[in-house]
Design a protein around this motif. Structure first.
Motif, PDB file in Angstrom:
ATOM      1  N   MET A  48       0.798  -1.219   0.000  1.00 53.90           N
ATOM      2  CA  MET A  48       0.000   0.000   0.000  1.00 53.90           C
ATOM      3  C   MET A  48       0.833   1.273   0.000  1.00 53.90           C
ATOM      4  SD  MET A  48      -3.110  -1.010  -0.145  1.00 53.90           S
ATOM      5  CE  MET A  48      -3.931   0.557   0.209  1.00 53.90           C
ATOM      6  N   LEU A  49       2.155   1.137   0.119  1.00 56.33           N
ATOM      7  CA  LEU A  49       3.011   2.303   0.317  1.00 56.33           C
ATOM      8  C   LEU A  49       2.844   3.357  -0.771  1.00 56.33           C
ATOM      9  CD1 LEU A  49       5.293   3.599   1.992  1.00 56.33           C
ATOM     10  CD2 LEU A  49       6.920   2.370   0.541  1.00 56.33           C
ATOM     11  N   ASP A  50       2.798   2.925  -2.032  1.00 62.64           N
ATOM     12  CA  ASP A  50       2.750   3.876  -3.151  1.00 62.64           C
ATOM     13  C   ASP A  50       1.336   4.146  -3.663  1.00 62.64           C
ATOM     14  OD1 ASP A  50       5.525   4.150  -3.161  1.00 62.64           O
ATOM     15  OD2 ASP A  50       5.792   2.414  -4.465  1.00 62.64           O
ATOM     16  N   GLU A  51       0.339   3.580  -3.002  1.00 63.73           N
ATOM     17  CA  GLU A  51      -1.028   3.755  -3.497  1.00 63.73           C
ATOM     18  C   GLU A  51      -1.480   5.215  -3.541  1.00 63.73           C
ATOM     19  OE1 GLU A  51      -3.651   1.623  -4.847  1.00 63.73           O
ATOM     20  OE2 GLU A  51      -1.689   0.801  -5.301  1.00 63.73           O
ATOM     21  N   PRO A  52      -1.222   6.034  -2.516  1.00 62.96           N
ATOM     22  CA  PRO A  52      -1.642   7.442  -2.631  1.00 62.96           C
ATOM     23  C   PRO A  52      -1.057   8.138  -3.856  1.00 62.96           C
ATOM     24  CG  PRO A  52      -1.084   6.925  -0.364  1.00 62.96           C
ATOM     25  CD  PRO A  52      -0.658   5.735  -1.189  1.00 62.96           C
ATOM     26  N   ALA A  53       0.223   7.865  -4.155  1.00 59.39           N
ATOM     27  CA  ALA A  53       0.848   8.500  -5.325  1.00 59.39           C
ATOM     28  C   ALA A  53       0.236   7.987  -6.621  1.00 59.39           C
ATOM     29  CB  ALA A  53       2.356   8.238  -5.317  1.00 59.39           C
ATOM     30  N   ARG A  54      -0.088   6.681  -6.665  1.00 60.78           N
ATOM     31  CA  ARG A  54      -0.716   6.125  -7.874  1.00 60.78           C
ATOM     32  C   ARG A  54      -2.102   6.733  -8.086  1.00 60.78           C
ATOM     33  NH1 ARG A  54       1.034   0.856  -5.639  1.00 60.78           N
ATOM     34  NH2 ARG A  54       3.012   0.267  -6.603  1.00 60.78           N
ATOM     35  N   TRP A  55      -2.874   6.862  -7.015  1.00 58.85           N
ATOM     36  CA  TRP A  55      -4.194   7.482  -7.122  1.00 58.85           C
ATOM     37  C   TRP A  55      -4.070   8.937  -7.579  1.00 58.85           C
ATOM     38  CZ3 TRP A  55      -9.242   6.065  -6.842  1.00 58.85           C
ATOM     39  CH2 TRP A  55      -9.527   4.758  -6.435  1.00 58.85           C
ATOM     40  N   GLU A  56      -3.093   9.629  -7.038  1.00 50.81           N
ATOM     41  CA  GLU A  56      -2.905  11.032  -7.406  1.00 50.81           C
ATOM     42  C   GLU A  56      -2.542  11.161  -8.882  1.00 50.81           C
ATOM     43  OE1 GLU A  56      -3.319  14.938  -6.518  1.00 50.81           O
ATOM     44  OE2 GLU A  56      -3.656  13.253  -5.153  1.00 50.81           O
ATOM     45  N   ALA A  57      -1.681  10.258  -9.370  1.00 49.59           N
ATOM     46  CA  ALA A  57      -1.290  10.293 -10.782  1.00 49.59           C
ATOM     47  C   ALA A  57      -2.482  10.003 -11.681  1.00 49.59           C
ATOM     48  CB  ALA A  57      -0.168   9.291 -11.038  1.00 49.59           C
ATOM     49  N   ASP A  58      -3.335   9.057 -11.275  1.00 47.26           N
ATOM     50  CA  ASP A  58      -4.514   8.745 -12.069  1.00 47.26           C
ATOM     51  C   ASP A  58      -5.495   9.911 -12.063  1.00 47.26           C
ATOM     52  OD1 ASP A  58      -6.172   6.599 -13.505  1.00 47.26           O
ATOM     53  OD2 ASP A  58      -7.533   7.201 -11.889  1.00 47.26           O
ATOM     54  N   ALA A  59      -5.719  10.522 -10.892  1.00 51.57           N
ATOM     55  CA  ALA A  59      -6.619  11.678 -10.821  1.00 51.57           C
ATOM     56  C   ALA A  59      -6.106  12.821 -11.687  1.00 51.57           C
ATOM     57  CB  ALA A  59      -6.770  12.130  -9.367  1.00 51.57           C
ATOM     58  N   ALA A  60      -4.786  12.957 -11.788  1.00 56.85           N
ATOM     59  CA  ALA A  60      -4.217  14.018 -12.638  1.00 56.85           C
ATOM     60  C   ALA A  60      -4.560  13.783 -14.102  1.00 56.85           C
ATOM     61  CB  ALA A  60      -2.700  14.073 -12.439  1.00 56.85           C
ATOM     62  N   LEU A  61      -4.621  12.516 -14.525  1.00 53.46           N
ATOM     63  CA  LEU A  61      -5.018  12.216 -15.906  1.00 53.46           C
ATOM     64  C   LEU A  61      -6.472  12.611 -16.151  1.00 53.46           C
ATOM     65  CD1 LEU A  61      -3.334   8.718 -16.419  1.00 53.46           C
ATOM     66  CD2 LEU A  61      -2.559  10.930 -17.294  1.00 53.46           C
ATOM     67  N   HIS A  62      -7.340  12.357 -15.181  1.00 54.46           N
ATOM     68  CA  HIS A  62      -8.742  12.762 -15.303  1.00 54.46           C
ATOM     69  C   HIS A  62      -8.845  14.287 -15.397  1.00 54.46           C
ATOM     70  CE1 HIS A  62     -10.808   8.864 -14.144  1.00 54.46           C
ATOM     71  NE2 HIS A  62      -9.531   8.594 -13.974  1.00 54.46           N
ATOM     72  N   PRO A  87      -3.436   0.528 -18.533  1.00 59.17           N
ATOM     73  CA  PRO A  87      -3.927  -0.705 -17.908  1.00 59.17           C
ATOM     74  C   PRO A  87      -3.658  -0.766 -16.409  1.00 59.17           C
ATOM     75  CG  PRO A  87      -1.945  -1.139 -19.206  1.00 59.17           C
ATOM     76  CD  PRO A  87      -2.372   0.254 -19.524  1.00 59.17           C
ATOM     77  N   ALA A  88      -2.673  -0.029 -15.909  1.00 63.03           N
ATOM     78  CA  ALA A  88      -2.344  -0.071 -14.485  1.00 63.03           C
ATOM     79  C   ALA A  88      -3.457   0.507 -13.616  1.00 63.03           C
ATOM     80  CB  ALA A  88      -1.040   0.684 -14.229  1.00 63.03           C
ATOM     81  N   ARG A  89      -4.444   1.153 -14.226  1.00 68.16           N
ATOM     82  CA  ARG A  89      -5.543   1.706 -13.426  1.00 68.16           C
ATOM     83  C   ARG A  89      -6.301   0.616 -12.683  1.00 68.16           C
ATOM     84  NH1 ARG A  89      -7.279   1.233 -18.674  1.00 68.16           N
ATOM     85  NH2 ARG A  89      -9.448   0.602 -19.062  1.00 68.16           N
ATOM     86  N   TYR A  90      -6.336  -0.612 -13.214  1.00 65.90           N
ATOM     87  CA  TYR A  90      -7.041  -1.693 -12.545  1.00 65.90           C
ATOM     88  C   TYR A  90      -6.297  -2.186 -11.303  1.00 65.90           C
ATOM     89  CZ  TYR A  90     -10.045  -2.068 -16.679  1.00 65.90           C
ATOM     90  OH  TYR A  90     -10.945  -1.822 -17.690  1.00 65.90           O
ATOM     91  N   GLN A  91      -5.016  -1.856 -11.171  1.00 69.93           N
ATOM     92  CA  GLN A  91      -4.252  -2.254  -9.994  1.00 69.93           C
ATOM     93  C   GLN A  91      -4.518  -1.355  -8.795  1.00 69.93           C
ATOM     94  OE1 GLN A  91      -0.289  -2.121 -11.621  1.00 69.93           O
ATOM     95  NE2 GLN A  91      -0.250  -4.341 -11.961  1.00 69.93           N
ATOM     96  N   LEU A  92      -5.109  -0.202  -9.019  1.00 64.88           N
ATOM     97  CA  LEU A  92      -5.387   0.704  -7.906  1.00 64.88           C
ATOM     98  C   LEU A  92      -6.279   0.001  -6.883  1.00 64.88           C
ATOM     99  CD1 LEU A  92      -6.042   3.992  -9.886  1.00 64.88           C
ATOM    100  CD2 LEU A  92      -4.047   3.467  -8.487  1.00 64.88           C
ATOM    101  N   VAL A  93      -5.887   0.060  -5.621  1.00 64.16           N
ATOM    102  CA  VAL A  93      -6.632  -0.614  -4.560  1.00 64.16           C
ATOM    103  C   VAL A  93      -7.841   0.239  -4.185  1.00 64.16           C
ATOM    104  CG1 VAL A  93      -6.555  -1.520  -2.216  1.00 64.16           C
ATOM    105  CG2 VAL A  93      -4.551  -1.715  -3.701  1.00 64.16           C
ATOM    106  N   GLN A  94      -9.024  -0.331  -4.373  1.00 60.93           N
ATOM    107  CA  GLN A  94     -10.250   0.393  -4.056  1.00 60.93           C
ATOM    108  C   GLN A  94     -10.722   0.135  -2.634  1.00 60.93           C
ATOM    109  OE1 GLN A  94     -13.188  -0.416  -7.077  1.00 60.93           O
ATOM    110  NE2 GLN A  94     -12.277   1.062  -8.459  1.00 60.93           N
ATOM    111  N   THR A  95     -10.471  -1.082  -2.114  1.00 61.28           N
ATOM    112  CA  THR A  95     -10.961  -1.436  -0.784  1.00 61.28           C
ATOM    113  C   THR A  95      -9.914  -2.276  -0.063  1.00 61.28           C
ATOM    114  OG1 THR A  95     -13.256  -1.457  -1.572  1.00 61.28           O
ATOM    115  CG2 THR A  95     -12.810  -2.572   0.512  1.00 61.28           C
ATOM    116  N   CYS A  96      -9.694  -1.964   1.215  1.00 65.46           N
ATOM    117  CA  CYS A  96      -8.883  -2.799   2.099  1.00 65.46           C
ATOM    118  C   CYS A  96      -9.799  -3.411   3.153  1.00 65.46           C
ATOM    119  CB  CYS A  96      -7.796  -1.978   2.777  1.00 65.46           C
ATOM    120  SG  CYS A  96      -6.429  -1.534   1.706  1.00 65.46           S
ATOM    121  N   VAL A  97      -9.687  -4.722   3.327  1.00 68.65           N
ATOM    122  CA  VAL A  97     -10.454  -5.455   4.332  1.00 68.65           C
ATOM    123  C   VAL A  97      -9.444  -6.052   5.302  1.00 68.65           C
ATOM    124  CG1 VAL A  97     -12.202  -7.219   4.754  1.00 68.65           C
ATOM    125  CG2 VAL A  97     -12.169  -6.001   2.565  1.00 68.65           C
TER     126      VAL A  97
END
Length: 326
Positions: A48-62, A87-97
């Motif tokens: 999960m370490l890099d997930e915030p940065a990955r989400w931020e990069a994806d939001a920047a594309l939007h 294709p890496a957008r599907y790797q973004l973690v949407q939910t942690c259980v």
């Protein structure tokens, strides 16, 4: 706004120190879900370490797509390029259980380390942990908790995951609201319309975006096939009928559009630079109240700027659901 204006399937990550329990989850969860299983908090947190940065990069594309739209660039071709190239957008973690009771730590402490991650947090609890989970939920630390030993745990977990998946993402929903007109937003908030579009999107697509110019939904199924759902206010069918006439579709087509029998994809044709005559498709009532009329248009490979990456291919590449740090 109860209807997500943007939706995409993504990864669901589980953390539990009980290997047998994780193996059970891996077997009972449907194969169309991208599931990752961890039993060690350290490995989970590394994932999960890099997930915030990955989400931020994806939001920047939007945001970039929307800014380009404001400057006169159509959204339909931009979205198709985004689906083809990311294709890496599907790797973004949407939910942690996460299980609450674990050696040396607890699930709340683990989840609290995910400071800037924008996904959903769910806690698995034992009987002794229920009051702690209630306090965490009331305090906004988690989105949901599920008793781990519930006899129908698989069903409750699936229901909770479905609920989280269908909840609009606050930031992305805010971004995509900007491309819709007030009247369009208003009709999308009518419960009958929301309900009908939820059912349609869940049945057909793993990803979609609601657009305003033209008004409709661009959707993508698990095999990478795109569809356009054109929407028109039922009380204003004279407008698409006039557009059909201007595009030279003929009097019979114009009358069929006015009667709610056909819809023409004039703007779709123009924005994507499609070859051949402008397409029409059978019209149908979208909602029970008859507020919206819709028509579905399939987009073939020759219609697209480049092939679209399929979610099914992504699932195949992930392999088996073995616990990754057992």
């Amino acid at each position: 706004m109860q209807l997500p204006l943007f939706h995409r399937s993504g990864s669901i990550v589980f953390l539990d120190d009980d290997l047998d329990y994780l193996d059970m989850l891996g077997m009972v969860l449907p194969t169309h879900l991208q599931v990752e299983l961890y039993m060690r908090p350290t490995t989970f947190l590394e994932r999960m370490l890099d997930e915030p940065a990955r989400w931020e990069a994806d939001a920047a594309l939007h945001l970039q797509m929307i800014e380009r739209w404001r400057n006169g660039h159509h959204l339909l071709p931009q979205l198709l390029r985004y689906w083809a190239n990311n294709p890496a957008r599907y790797q973004l973690v949407q939910t942690c259980v996460v299980d609450y009771a674990m050696p040396g730590t607890d699930g709340l402490k683990v989840l609290n380390t995910l400071l800037d991650w924008p996904g959903s947090r769910m806690l698995l609890t034992g009987q002794a942990d229920e009051q702690i989970a209630i306090q965490a939920f009331n305090g906004g630390l988690i989105d949901q908790f599920i008793p781990k030993q519930a006899p129908d745990i698989a069903g409750r977990l699936l229901g909770a995951l479905a609920k989280r998946s269908s909840t609009p993402h606050p930031r992305l929903n805010t971004l995509w609201r900007a491309v819709l007109q007030p009247a369009q937003l208003s009709v999308l908030q009518v419960p009958a319309v929301t309900r009908a579009l939820r059912q349609l999107t869940q049945k057909r697509w793993v990803e979609y975006v609601v657009l305003g110019e033209p008004f409709g939904l661009l959707g993508l199924d698990s095999d990478g096939r795109a569809q356009w759902l054109q929407l028109e206010p039922t009380g204003s069918l004279d407008e698409p009928a006039e557009l059909a006439g201007t595009a030279g579709l003929g009097l019979d087509v114009v009358r069929a559009v006015q009667a709610g029998q056909l819809l023409p994809a004039v703007e779709l044709h123009q924005q994507l630079g499609l070859r051949g005559p402008i397409r029409t498709a059978p019209a149908f009532a979208v909602d029970d109240e008859g507020l919206l009329t819709g028509a579905l248009f399939d987009l073939s490979a020759s219609d697209l700027p480049q092939p679209l990456y399929a979610y099914r291919n992504f699932l195949d590449m992930q392999g088996s659901r073995s616990v990754q740090d057992a």
